[in-house]
Design an enzyme around this catalytic site. Structure first.
Site, PDB file in Angstrom:
ATOM      1  N   TYR A 131       0.853  -1.188   0.000  1.00 37.90           N
ATOM      2  CA  TYR A 131       0.000   0.000   0.000  1.00 37.90           C
ATOM      3  C   TYR A 131       0.891   1.241   0.000  1.00 37.90           C
ATOM      4  O   TYR A 131       1.417   1.645   1.033  1.00 37.90           O
ATOM      5  CB  TYR A 131      -0.890  -0.032   1.237  1.00 37.90           C
ATOM      6  CG  TYR A 131      -1.990   0.998   1.303  1.00 37.90           C
ATOM      7  CD1 TYR A 131      -2.273   1.854   0.253  1.00 37.90           C
ATOM      8  CD2 TYR A 131      -2.772   1.097   2.445  1.00 37.90           C
ATOM      9  CE1 TYR A 131      -3.293   2.774   0.330  1.00 37.90           C
ATOM     10  CE2 TYR A 131      -3.806   2.024   2.547  1.00 37.90           C
ATOM     11  CZ  TYR A 131      -4.052   2.862   1.487  1.00 37.90           C
ATOM     12  OH  TYR A 131      -5.075   3.783   1.577  1.00 37.90           O
ATOM     13  N   LYS A 159      -0.383  -1.373  -4.752  1.00 37.43           N
ATOM     14  CA  LYS A 159      -1.334  -0.265  -4.900  1.00 37.43           C
ATOM     15  C   LYS A 159      -0.534   1.014  -5.021  1.00 37.43           C
ATOM     16  O   LYS A 159       0.041   1.503  -4.049  1.00 37.43           O
ATOM     17  CB  LYS A 159      -2.274  -0.205  -3.695  1.00 37.43           C
ATOM     18  CG  LYS A 159      -3.277   0.929  -3.713  1.00 37.43           C
ATOM     19  CD  LYS A 159      -4.067   0.933  -2.405  1.00 37.43           C
ATOM     20  CE  LYS A 159      -5.132   2.018  -2.382  1.00 37.43           C
ATOM     21  NZ  LYS A 159      -4.550   3.386  -2.329  1.00 37.43           N
TER      22      LYS A 159
END
Length: 297
Positions: A131, A159
């Site tokens: 992330y 991501k």
């Protein structure tokens, strides 16, 4: 699970506690809309504001109410030992994947972040999504660090932050990342206002704030993008320009929180203090945009 439309729902707060009924309602809507995955306890899910017990309960509710849809769960925390507690709780609840952001108070080095991901992947059985959210963590991944971490066993997806709105530049960036990561690791774009460009540039997934509250609106963008209908996808994203403007001016969390209130999916207020929702003028503009764009279910 690590492709397509991943919906990031709110974790509604009521009387300084998780509003379990509203959260379950949000997740059930996403399952009914057949999103590709539900990601609970992302930044939109206010994970950093919740206690360990609250996060464990939200995970249980997400898995229970998502039905057939895979659930990814945010496990980031300041201390590695706390991260591992969240990992264990998520896996015990039946989460299909883990979303890990390098949270910090003291600035982190690349070696410290790599060590965090190595520890998690060595001990977790569920796959991990990297992330990268510098807007909240204040840590920016280098392309080289993407490659080092993606080579760890158990890393399934990255991501990435918002890409350039210019397609050629976005493709160049995606190609740079692809060149250093294993083939099985997918790339998911965030930053909803330019997500359509990321999808057209070759991203595999859209990790979407919008999809957590307005999944159909997100589908009208990602569906054509994945099918190669670029003009249609771009037109659908441009149609939402009033929302994207509010995202830019006030932050996506406050906007989708206000949307959830407007749709009566949650009570008002629904954010953890000291966070506040949209100011009155912005809330008025949001209501006008929702009606003009016919975004009501």
């Amino acid at each position: 699970m690590f492709t397509g439309r991943s919906a990031f729902p709110l974790t509604p707060i009521k009387d300084d506690a998780v509003d379990e009924t509203a959260f379950a309602r949000l997740v059930e809507r996403l399952a009914a809309e057949n999103v590709d995955s539900v990601t609970a306890l992302g930044s939109t899910g206010s994970y950093a504001y919740l206690s360990t017990r609250e996060r464990a309960r939200v995970t249980e509710l997400a898995v229970e109410h998502a039905q057939h849809v895979p659930v990814l769960v945010g496990v980031g925390a300041l201390r590695t030992s706390d991260v591992m507690t969240h990992v264990e709780n998520a896996q015990r609840a039946g989460a299909s994947g883990l979303l890990l952001a390098p949270m910090s108070y003291q600035p982190l080095t690349e070696d410290e972040v790599y060590s965090l991901f190595r520890t998690v992947t060595q001990n977790a059985s569920a796959p991990v999504v990297v992330y990268d959210n510098p807007g909240t963590t204040r840590f920016t991944f280098s392309t080289e660090l993407y490659g080092r971490i993606a080579a760890l066993p158990g890393i399934a997806s990255i991501k990435i932050p918002a890409v350039s709105g210019e397609l050629h530049q976005a493709r160049t960036r995606i190609d740079e990342i692809r060149a250093v990561i294993p083939e099985h690791v997918t790339i998911g774009v965030s930053g909803d206002p330019t997500a359509v460009t990321g999808m057209l540039a070759g991203c595999d997934a859209w990790y979407s704030v919008l999809a957590g509250t307005l999944p159909r609106a997100a589908k009208r963008i990602i569906g054509p993008a994945l099918a190669g209908h670029a003009a249609e996808a771009v037109a659908e994203s441009q149609r939402l320009a009033p929302l994207w403007g509010l995202f830019t001016d006030h932050g996506s969390l406050r906007v989708v929180a206000a949307i959830a209130e407007h749709l009566r999916l949650t009570d008002h207020p629904n954010l953890p203090a000291p966070l506040r929702g949209l100011p009155p003028t912005a809330r008025h503009h949001l209501r006008e945009a929702i009606e003009k764009l016919a975004l009501l279910p």
